[in-house]
Design a protein around this motif. Structure first.
Motif, PDB file in Angstrom:
ATOM      1  N   ASP A   3       2.524   4.738   2.224  1.00 51.64           N
ATOM      2  CA  ASP A   3       1.243   4.986   2.884  1.00 51.64           C
ATOM      3  C   ASP A   3       0.603   3.636   3.213  1.00 51.64           C
ATOM      4  O   ASP A   3       0.604   2.722   2.391  1.00 51.64           O
ATOM      5  CB  ASP A   3       0.352   5.796   1.938  1.00 51.64           C
ATOM      6  N   ARG A   4       0.031   3.517   4.397  1.00 51.22           N
ATOM      7  CA  ARG A   4      -0.532   2.221   4.797  1.00 51.22           C
ATOM      8  C   ARG A   4      -1.755   1.850   3.977  1.00 51.22           C
ATOM      9  O   ARG A   4      -2.174   0.703   3.970  1.00 51.22           O
ATOM     10  CB  ARG A   4      -0.845   2.196   6.286  1.00 51.22           C
ATOM     11  N   ASN A   5      -2.359   2.807   3.255  1.00 48.98           N
ATOM     12  CA  ASN A   5      -3.494   2.514   2.399  1.00 48.98           C
ATOM     13  C   ASN A   5      -3.086   2.110   0.994  1.00 48.98           C
ATOM     14  O   ASN A   5      -3.922   1.705   0.212  1.00 48.98           O
ATOM     15  CB  ASN A   5      -4.445   3.721   2.336  1.00 48.98           C
TER      16      ASN A   5
END
Length: 99
Positions: A3-5
């Motif tokens: 996940d990019r977060n």
């Protein structure tokens, strides 16, 4: 797929050190979750405290974002020369028309 977060603990600590107000707010939020003060016996009290902490964190996050934007804009203007510094104008103005 990551996940990019999501980020590593090391990156999280590095980014929080760049935003101490957010780091402090997260510490307050965790204290409320852990009931460190021992004063959150009722769910309503916990909900109120957590909601307040999240609202404060949102306000501080927006302020931090705005500061980053201002700094980025200042750097852009300095590098591109798209703005004039304050100072005395060189123009004498528009001449009056003869009557």
């Amino acid at each position: 797929m990551k996940d990019r977060n999501q980020m590593s603990d090391e990156e999280m600590l590095h980014r929080l050190s760049a935003h101490p107000q957010i780091r402090n707010r997260i510490a307050s939020l965790l204290s409320a979750v852990d009931d460190s003060a021992g004063d959150l016996k009722l769910a309503d009290d916990a909900e109120l405290r957590l909601t307040q902490e999240l609202q404060r964190m949102g306000q501080e996050a927006m302020q931090a974002w705005a500061n980053v934007q201002v700094n980025a804009t200042e750097q852009d203007v300095r590098h591109t020369g798209r703005a004039h510094r304050e100072g005395k104008k060189n123009s004498a103005g528009t001449p009056h028309l003869a009557t």
